[in-house]
Scaffold this motif. Structure first.
Motif, mmCIF file in Angstrom:
data_model
loop_
_atom_site.group_PDB
_atom_site.id
_atom_site.type_symbol
_atom_site.label_atom_id
_atom_site.label_comp_id
_atom_site.label_asym_id
_atom_site.label_seq_id
_atom_site.Cartn_x
_atom_site.Cartn_y
_atom_site.Cartn_z
ATOM 1 N N ARG A 9 37.129 -25.609 33.029
ATOM 2 C CA ARG A 9 36.173 -26.409 32.295
ATOM 3 C C ARG A 9 35.254 -25.524 31.454
ATOM 4 O O ARG A 9 34.574 -24.648 31.975
ATOM 5 C CB ARG A 9 35.331 -27.228 33.275
ATOM 6 C CG ARG A 9 36.161 -28.203 34.109
ATOM 7 C CD ARG A 9 35.368 -28.768 35.265
ATOM 8 N NE ARG A 9 36.145 -29.736 36.030
ATOM 9 C CZ ARG A 9 35.754 -30.270 37.170
ATOM 10 N NH1 ARG A 9 34.579 -29.914 37.698
ATOM 11 N NH2 ARG A 9 36.501 -31.152 37.792
ATOM 12 N N ALA A 10 35.244 -25.790 30.159
ATOM 13 C CA ALA A 10 34.405 -25.020 29.239
ATOM 14 C C ALA A 10 33.583 -25.982 28.409
ATOM 15 O O ALA A 10 34.055 -27.047 28.008
ATOM 16 C CB ALA A 10 35.259 -24.146 28.333
ATOM 17 N N SER A 11 32.329 -25.613 28.136
ATOM 18 C CA SER A 11 31.460 -26.443 27.311
ATOM 19 C C SER A 11 30.441 -25.570 26.596
ATOM 20 O O SER A 11 30.086 -24.478 27.069
ATOM 21 C CB SER A 11 30.713 -27.487 28.155
ATOM 22 O OG SER A 11 31.581 -28.443 28.715
ATOM 23 N N ARG A 12 29.967 -26.086 25.465
ATOM 24 C CA ARG A 12 28.829 -25.485 24.787
ATOM 25 C C ARG A 12 27.576 -26.292 25.127
ATOM 26 O O ARG A 12 27.658 -27.484 25.411
ATOM 27 C CB ARG A 12 29.056 -25.468 23.268
ATOM 28 C CG ARG A 12 30.223 -24.617 22.801
ATOM 29 C CD ARG A 12 30.441 -24.796 21.303
ATOM 30 N NE ARG A 12 30.622 -26.202 20.982
ATOM 31 C CZ ARG A 12 30.218 -26.778 19.853
ATOM 32 N NH1 ARG A 12 29.589 -26.065 18.928
ATOM 33 N NH2 ARG A 12 30.423 -28.060 19.637
ATOM 34 N N PHE A 13 26.422 -25.617 25.044
ATOM 35 C CA PHE A 13 25.165 -26.260 25.420
ATOM 36 C C PHE A 13 24.093 -25.994 24.372
ATOM 37 O O PHE A 13 24.025 -24.908 23.794
ATOM 38 C CB PHE A 13 24.678 -25.731 26.786
ATOM 39 C CG PHE A 13 25.576 -26.111 27.929
ATOM 40 C CD1 PHE A 13 25.306 -27.225 28.695
ATOM 41 C CD2 PHE A 13 26.711 -25.357 28.215
ATOM 42 C CE1 PHE A 13 26.142 -27.591 29.744
ATOM 43 C CE2 PHE A 13 27.547 -25.709 29.254
ATOM 44 C CZ PHE A 13 27.265 -26.824 30.027
ATOM 45 N N ARG A 14 23.256 -27.007 24.156
ATOM 46 C CA ARG A 14 22.126 -26.893 23.243
ATOM 47 C C ARG A 14 20.838 -26.987 24.045
ATOM 48 O O ARG A 14 20.704 -27.817 24.953
ATOM 49 C CB ARG A 14 22.174 -27.990 22.178
ATOM 50 C CG ARG A 14 20.950 -28.011 21.262
ATOM 51 C CD ARG A 14 21.122 -29.018 20.142
ATOM 52 N NE ARG A 14 22.126 -28.549 19.181
ATOM 53 C CZ ARG A 14 22.998 -29.329 18.569
ATOM 54 N NH1 ARG A 14 23.024 -30.623 18.824
ATOM 55 N NH2 ARG A 14 23.844 -28.818 17.691
ATOM 56 N N ALA A 15 19.849 -26.145 23.707
ATOM 57 C CA ALA A 15 18.588 -26.096 24.436
ATOM 58 C C ALA A 15 17.755 -27.342 24.189
ATOM 59 O O ALA A 15 17.728 -27.899 23.088
ATOM 60 C CB ALA A 15 17.797 -24.855 24.030
ATOM 61 N N ASN A 16 17.059 -27.791 25.232
ATOM 62 C CA ASN A 16 16.083 -28.871 25.140
ATOM 63 C C ASN A 16 14.674 -28.304 25.238
ATOM 64 O O ASN A 16 14.465 -27.177 25.716
ATOM 65 C CB ASN A 16 16.311 -29.891 26.259
ATOM 66 C CG ASN A 16 17.708 -30.489 26.211
ATOM 67 O OD1 ASN A 16 18.198 -30.838 25.145
ATOM 68 N ND2 ASN A 16 18.349 -30.594 27.361
ATOM 69 N N ALA A 17 13.696 -29.072 24.811
ATOM 70 C CA ALA A 17 12.314 -28.592 24.779
ATOM 71 C C ALA A 17 11.770 -28.297 26.171
ATOM 72 O O ALA A 17 10.852 -27.483 26.322
ATOM 73 C CB ALA A 17 11.425 -29.626 24.078
ATOM 74 N N ASP A 18 12.321 -28.938 27.213
ATOM 75 C CA ASP A 18 11.798 -28.754 28.573
ATOM 76 C C ASP A 18 12.451 -27.604 29.323
ATOM 77 O O ASP A 18 12.250 -27.436 30.530
ATOM 78 C CB ASP A 18 11.946 -30.053 29.374
ATOM 79 C CG ASP A 18 13.409 -30.465 29.543
ATOM 80 O OD1 ASP A 18 14.293 -29.775 28.995
ATOM 81 O OD2 ASP A 18 13.660 -31.489 30.213
ATOM 82 N N GLY A 19 13.252 -26.788 28.637
ATOM 83 C CA GLY A 19 13.898 -25.657 29.272
ATOM 84 C C GLY A 19 15.274 -25.952 29.824
ATOM 85 O O GLY A 19 15.954 -25.044 30.313
ATOM 86 N N THR A 20 15.712 -27.188 29.769
ATOM 87 C CA THR A 20 17.071 -27.533 30.184
ATOM 88 C C THR A 20 18.021 -27.416 29.002
ATOM 89 O O THR A 20 17.610 -27.170 27.864
ATOM 90 C CB THR A 20 17.126 -28.957 30.754
ATOM 91 O OG1 THR A 20 16.788 -29.897 29.712
ATOM 92 C CG2 THR A 20 16.149 -29.115 31.912
ATOM 93 N N TRP A 21 19.300 -27.611 29.281
ATOM 94 C CA TRP A 21 20.333 -27.544 28.251
ATOM 95 C C TRP A 21 21.235 -28.757 28.390
ATOM 96 O O TRP A 21 21.482 -29.222 29.503
ATOM 97 C CB TRP A 21 21.176 -26.264 28.415
ATOM 98 C CG TRP A 21 20.373 -25.007 28.304
ATOM 99 C CD1 TRP A 21 19.520 -24.474 29.237
ATOM 100 C CD2 TRP A 21 20.333 -24.119 27.192
ATOM 101 N NE1 TRP A 21 18.963 -23.319 28.773
ATOM 102 C CE2 TRP A 21 19.443 -23.062 27.513
ATOM 103 C CE3 TRP A 21 20.976 -24.098 25.956
ATOM 104 C CZ2 TRP A 21 19.186 -22.018 26.646
ATOM 105 C CZ3 TRP A 21 20.722 -23.054 25.086
ATOM 106 C CH2 TRP A 21 19.831 -22.023 25.438
ATOM 107 N N THR A 22 21.752 -29.255 27.266
ATOM 108 C CA THR A 22 22.644 -30.418 27.284
ATOM 109 C C THR A 22 24.012 -30.023 26.762
ATOM 110 O O THR A 22 24.131 -29.388 25.713
ATOM 111 C CB THR A 22 22.070 -31.566 26.428
ATOM 112 O OG1 THR A 22 20.819 -31.980 26.988
ATOM 113 C CG2 THR A 22 23.028 -32.760 26.419
#
Length: 452
Positions: A386-399
């Protein structure tokens, strides 16, 4: 136009010439796009006694559907509708009203392929009220759920949906929201000179018949548009992600995701949200074919290779299904794409470096890398899994943006010194060492021991 090697141009021209000659196509023009530039165009046959050019219009048939789909996705992105909404909420009064907008976009609503009445592509079209009243219980096919069934009628309905939500005719919305912003000035609802005449070629004699070119009325969203090689090259760039702010590139990527497939031993063709999909020799192509009486056309975009192909012909039948992909294959064979030179980037967020490197999901090694544009990539170390890319969120999490973890939230666990100790990805715990005792691994970690 970017120049190709003479040997490449000759190979492409020969393939074009064989297609036009052997299949007796009155005029055939094709082009290749790479890295946003048109790198090759050639033509065989004549339009009005002369070879066609990149400014000669041909009818593009069902490629029109891709434009209508973009108009629907713009409404979705604005919050005016949701893809799970039922058609009845916006265009009531048909037998397909309980089907969702997303099902209609992906040709999985079970709606009939063609409207009731005469052969719609060769006769003047009626208005929206006439189309809606004709979609009764006889317009539904037996297996509507989860199955692919191509429907021209569905895109007539989607055009009416756009018109009702925007308050003006869909063709006006098309001009204002897509064609004008992208500079596609030669894409029109009717022919504007210079344009090709639609022709049928006799199967057993070298003579032609002029085909009718009627206004399809309420069915126009299914196949009305005329366009040129130049404008279709711009559309290929759009489908590859160069959207000119008409849509967010992530939305176009969503449109390229499979929604329904043509079943077989393995799926090679399918549909996303208004886009046809094709898997060909490791490529994942998105675009659409088009046919109307007297015309054939196809556009394919390969976003991964920043490459695309388009052809247009003024014949009712004859161009082989492999022609467009053959041109892509010849380009890859003679002049494979040369990657851009690697250079250090100035836009890397150095704070992300502490997250990079090896992580373990249980005993499986993964690697986390920093990508351009502030993204992270989490992939199995040996490339399988399983591979995915992630984008940062303002609260320090990633989606997650794609793959198994699309839409899922990644949280970074830290110790009292603020050092990252684990990744919590929708309950899956990734640790710096296999089953690290410094991380909250579900079920606990008793420690490693020899077997036996």
């Amino acid at each position: 136009m970017t120049s190709l090697l003479p040997s490449t141009q000759r190979a492409l021209l020969r393939r074009l010439a064989v297609e036009q000659s052997e299949n007796r196509v009155p005029s055939l023009i094709a082009g290749l796009i790479r890295d946003g530039a048109t790198i090759w165009v050639d033509t065989r046959g004549k339009v009005g006694g002369c070879p066609s050019t990149t400014d000669t219009q041909y009818r593009i048939g069902s490629i029109t559907k891709t434009f209508v789909a973009v108009l629907v996705m713009r409404l979705r992105d604005e919050g005016r509708l949701d893809l799970v909404d039922k058609l009845d909420e916006y265009v009531p009064g048909t037998s397909v009203g309980k089907r969702s907008i997303g099902e209609i976009l992906s040709h999985s609503s079970g709606l009939t392929a063609e409207p009731a009445g005469q052969w719609w592509e060769r006769t003047p079209g009626g208005n929206a009220a006439e189309l809606l009243s004709s979609i009764d219980e006889h317009a539904l096919r037996p297996t509507p759920r989860h199955g692919f069934h191509y429907s021209n009628v569905g895109f007539g309905l989607l055009g009416e949906l756009v018109s009702r939500l925007r308050g003006v005719a869909w063709r006006e919305v098309l001009q204002r929201e897509i064609l004008a912003p992208l500079g596609m000035n030669r894409t029109t609802l009717g022919p504007v000179a210079p344009h090709a005449e639609g022709l049928a070629v006799h199967p057993w004699a070298d003579v032609v018949l002029a085909e009718p070119t009627e206004d399809a009325g309420a069915m126009a969203p299914a196949g009305q548009l005329w366009s040129t090689i130049d404008d279709m090259a711009r559309w290929i760039r759009f489908l590859s992600g160069d959207t000119g702010e008409v849509l967010h590139p992530d939305t176009v990527a969503e449109m390229r995701s499979p929604g329904s497939v043509n079943d077989g031993p393995e799926w090679r063709t399918g549909h996303g949200l208004g886009l046809q999909l094709l898997r060909h020799r490791g490529r994942r192509l998105a675009g659409h074919g088009g046919s109307m009486p007297g015309f054939l056309a196809t556009v394919w975009a390969d976003p991964a290779e920043a490459t695309g192909v388009v052809f247009m012909a003024n014949t009712t039948a004859g161009v082989s299904g492999a022609f467009a992909t053959d041109l892509l294959d010849l380009l890859a064979e003679h002049e494979p794409r040369i990657p851009a030179a690697w250079e250090p980037r100035a836009d890397v967020n150095l704070q992300f470096l502490e997250l990079t490197g090896q992580w373990y999901w249980g005993t499986t090694p993964y690697v986390l890398r920093v990508l351009p544009n502030g993204l992270l990539d989490l992939s199995p170390w040996q490339g399988r899994g399983r591979a995915s890319r992630f984008r940062a969120n303002a609260d320090g999490t990633w989606t997650g943006l794609d793959g198994y973890y699309e839409g899922e939230v990644l949280r970074v666990g830290r110790n009292t010194d603020g050092i990252p100790t684990h990744l919590d990805l929708n309950t899956f715990i990734f640790t710096r060492t296999p089953y690290s005792t410094d991380a909250p691994v579900p079920g606990g970690v008793a420690g490693w021991k020899p077997a036996g």
